[in-house]
Design an enzyme around this catalytic site. Structure first.
Site, short mmCIF file in Angstrom:
data_model
loop_
_atom_site.label_atom_id
_atom_site.label_comp_id
_atom_site.label_asym_id
_atom_site.label_seq_id
_atom_site.Cartn_x
_atom_site.Cartn_y
_atom_site.Cartn_z
N CYS A 287 0.82 -1.20 0.00
CA CYS A 287 0.00 0.00 0.00
C CYS A 287 0.85 1.25 0.00
O CYS A 287 1.96 1.27 0.51
CB CYS A 287 -0.93 0.00 1.21
N ARG B 296 4.47 0.27 -6.00
CA ARG B 296 4.24 -0.67 -4.91
C ARG B 296 3.08 -1.63 -5.21
O ARG B 296 2.94 -2.65 -4.55
CB ARG B 296 3.95 0.09 -3.61
N TRP C 198 -3.78 -2.40 -1.77
CA TRP C 198 -3.76 -3.73 -2.38
C TRP C 198 -4.68 -4.59 -1.52
O TRP C 198 -4.44 -4.78 -0.34
CB TRP C 198 -2.35 -4.31 -2.39
N ASN D 95 -1.38 0.44 6.30
CA ASN D 95 -0.60 -0.53 5.53
C ASN D 95 -0.24 -1.66 6.48
O ASN D 95 0.38 -1.42 7.52
CB ASN D 95 0.67 0.14 4.98
N GLY D 96 -0.63 -2.91 6.17
CA GLY D 96 -0.33 -4.03 7.05
C GLY D 96 -1.55 -4.88 7.30
O GLY D 96 -2.47 -4.93 6.49
N GLU E 291 19.66 -23.23 -2.36
CA GLU E 291 19.43 -21.79 -2.45
C GLU E 291 20.48 -21.01 -1.68
O GLU E 291 20.95 -19.96 -2.13
CB GLU E 291 18.02 -21.47 -1.95
N LYS F 297 22.89 -18.21 -3.42
CA LYS F 297 22.97 -16.81 -2.99
C LYS F 297 24.42 -16.42 -2.76
O LYS F 297 24.85 -15.33 -3.15
CB LYS F 297 22.17 -16.61 -1.68
N GLU G 14 26.33 -16.19 -6.13
CA GLU G 14 25.84 -15.09 -6.96
C GLU G 14 26.46 -13.75 -6.58
O GLU G 14 26.86 -12.98 -7.45
CB GLU G 14 24.32 -14.96 -6.82
N HIS H 283 29.24 -40.37 -0.25
CA HIS H 283 29.39 -40.83 -1.63
C HIS H 283 30.21 -39.86 -2.46
O HIS H 283 29.97 -39.72 -3.66
CB HIS H 283 28.02 -41.07 -2.25
N LYS I 246 18.44 -9.38 -13.93
CA LYS I 246 17.26 -9.67 -13.11
C LYS I 246 16.26 -10.53 -13.87
O LYS I 246 15.70 -11.47 -13.33
CB LYS I 246 16.60 -8.35 -12.68
#
Length: 627
Positions: free
Chosen positions: A2, A27, A76, A102-103, A493, A497, A500, A516, A622
């Site tokens: 929001c 936003r 939103w 907002n929230g 992941e 990160k 990257e 193994h 991106k």
């Protein structure tokens, strides 16, 4: 998601607020509204409209309004549909007090019942309306006792009754030239101009008027008047916050005071998860609602399997999603790299559901995989962070991850939002296929709604530890990340990160496969990060944990340095490893959302110490729109 803009000053208030809201459109929102006061005999005027700002501007053109102070909002939808009635600002019973928010108010149902019993009338489906009525109740109670309560004190008393996350702005026609702002979770900033003052949910909304900004912290309240800004905590104790001079350009301003977009986006994850969940689950029944689906309930029930295709971080999310879907919906799942899918002559059919996962919705390989699935007769579903992206236009249904714009190339909040969307989808499938009881669904939904709060705790507790670990391990040449079951994708992941953004070689591996081959790599120079969490209510999770402890002992026996991610209160593991990063307890299928955050922070702080370009790593983009 929001946007909030409030203004007190000599300028015409309506254009200032509308322009500020326009600068916050990035936003995301689906309705808008504005309230101004001090311009007519009634004291307060309100205009709202569903859809984009241009709809609100048309309403104002047809019904002009005047005022000397005001506040606006882009919403939103979470609680309640995106209608004029549900758009902010929201009023109390008198109509002379408004709130923007907002929230989420997590205890809104309980508070609503209490307020209805006291005689309050509600006209919207939102949780925000609760706040307006709470403030009204405090003012009315004081008046009944023969006292006059300042608006800010009524707001203080009201916010202390709220559970959840909120940034709010409040104004009343009965207290001219005053806006009260409060923050607990979502961002809120105060702008200090020349005889004018602003409140906003983010800097770009007011930066074209002033570069002198006060960043509110959690638990801060600001009272804006024509004379200045007063800051207190929620108990009325005075506090001080420095006015910071912003010298950023518009793109830099969106960082909200953080050094890097990546760090900002890591910190935004509680909100991203909350926004991805809200409006899709019922806190009363546990039911999941996914709108805009051209795949019928019968097709979901009769599906033969789910074929997931994705790239990079999204592929890791898909691997975790496989565990969620198979565990809850008892439906076979295959996970492919989108870049490989169409080159292996995949077996698909009209009863298989294709699931494409992508942050941008424009990834060429993922779109190609989607078209291959459609060509073989499958209907496809997209999990995407961009409304209207290419992949959503060809899908028969979309679950939007409401993470907001992600600028950093290394995905963080989009990944945890994808995990959240996958969990919601798995629960949806389980309900359609009858593989989960109503009681179990409700329990899991309740656990899901607790994740944003738990994630805030993780962010508060582990960042300094990760920063300290970065000092010790930023010169390492290699890292190994280990996990079992659903935790293995998180190991992958974590390794991604790190490589990257720090350019350190890192590898994710199933913990059970150590003997193994990878054991040959272990020596005193190799840091090994082990996901060693458990859900004590789940026997399989406990068994995996015990096996993981054995893997840790394999590493320490060879002098490897172990960094463990474990559950709060686990003292057994502390004696076995060199460092522990703790996360709160949660059901095993939700633990990945919590586990990955310490790994993101560790990668971030190592990259910063190595002097790397965190937001724009070399050779990466991106949105990968070519093969």
């Amino acid at each position: 998601m929001c946007g909030i803009v409030g203004y007190i000053g000599p300028k015409s208030v309506v254009p200032v607020i509308l322009e500020g809201l326009r600068r916050l459109e990035y936003r995301g929102y689906d309705s808008a509204g504005i309230a101004v006061a001090g311009g007519n005999a009634n004291g307060l005027e309100l205009r709202r409209a569903p859809g984009k700002l241009r709809n609100l501007e048309e309403v104002i053109r047809q019904q002009p309004l005047q005022g000397i102070y005001g506040i606006g909002h882009t919403r939103w939808a979470t609680h309640g549909r995106p209608t004029e009635e549900n758009a902010h600002p929201h009023r109390d019973c008198s109509g002379r007090l408004v709130v923007v928010h907002n929230g989420i108010v997590e205890n809104y149902l309980q508070l609503k019942q209490q307020l209805i019993a006291e005689g309050h009338k509600f006209v919207t489906e939102t949780d925000t309306e609760i706040i307006a009525h709470l403030i009204e109740a405090e003012l009315t109670a004081a008046k009944g006792n023969g006292h006059t309560l300042p608006l800010e004190e009524a707001v203080r008393r009201a916010v202390r009754r709220l559970s959840g996350a909120f940034a709010i702005g409040v104004l009343s026609a009965d207290e001219p030239n005053k806006i009260v702002a409060a923050r607990s979770g979502p961002p809120a900033v105060i702008g200090v101009g020349d005889g004018e003052y602003f409140m906003a949910s983010d800097i770009p909304g007011i930066l074209h008027h002033t570069r002198d900004i006060i960043f509110l912290a959690d638990g801060d309240m600001a009272v804006l008047t024509a004379k200045g800004v007063e800051l207190t905590d929620f108990h009325g104790n005075p506090i001080e916050r420095k006015v910071q001079r912003i010298t950023w350009d518009p793109i830099q301003a969106e960082k909200g005071g953080y050094k890097h977009f990546m760090l900002k986006e890591i910190k935004e994850q509680p909100r991203a998860i909350r926004d991805t969940t809200l409006g899709r689950v019922s806190l009363d029944t546990g039911k999941v609602f996914l709108s805009e689906m051209q795949i019928t309930e019968e097709e979901f029930r009769n599906a033969s399997r789910v074929n997931i295709a994705a790239c990079g971080t999204s592929w890791h999310a898909g691997l975790a999603g496989k565990f969620m879907i198979e565990r809850l919906a008892r439906l076979p799942v295959e996970v492919d790299y989108a870049s490989e899918y169409r080159y292996r002559d995949p077996i698909a059919d009209a009863h298989a559901i294709g699931l494409l996962i992508t942050q941008s919705g424009e990834t060429a390989d993922t779109i190609a995989a989607q078209r291959e699935m459609i060509a073989k007769g499958s209907k496809t579903l997209a999990i995407c962070n961009v409304v209207g992206a290419a992949i959503t236009r060809e899908a028969q249904g979309t679950i939007t991850t409401n993470a907001g714009p992600e600028i950093g190339v290394a995905s963080t909040k989009a990944f945890t939002a994808q995990l959240t969307a996958l969990f919601v989808f798995a629960l949806f499938l389980a309900q359609k296929r009858g593989t989960i009881s109503d009681a179990a669904s409700l329990a899991l939904v309740n656990e899901l709604t607790k994740i944003p709060g738990k994630l805030r705790d993780v962010l508060l507790q582990v960042e300094k530890e990760c920063e300290s670990l970065a000092k010790s391990y930023s010169t390492a040449r290699d890292f190994l990340f280990l996990g079992r079951g659903i935790h293995y994708p998180i190991a992958l992941e974590g390794a991604l990160k790190l490589k990257e953004i720090s350019y350190i070689h890192a590898e994710g591996y199933p913990a059970g496969e150590m003997k193994h081959g990878p054991n040959a790599l272990i020596d005193e120079t190799l840091p090994v990060v082990v996901i060693a969490t458990k859900d004590p209510e789940d026997p399989d999770s406990v068994l995996k944990y015990e096996k993981t402890l054995s893997n840790i002992q394999e590493v320490t026996a060879r002098s490897g340095k172990v960094i463990a991610v474990a559950i709060e209160g686990d003292e057994e593991i502390r004696s076995l490893v060199d460092h522990v990063l703790y996360v709160p307890q949660a059901p095993e299928l939700l633990l990945p959302v919590l586990e990955v955050v310490p790994l993101q922070l560790l990668a971030y702080h190592i990259a910063v110490r190595r002097g790397c370009d965190v937001d724009q790593p070399r050779n990466l983009a991106k949105s990968v729109t070519v093969e």
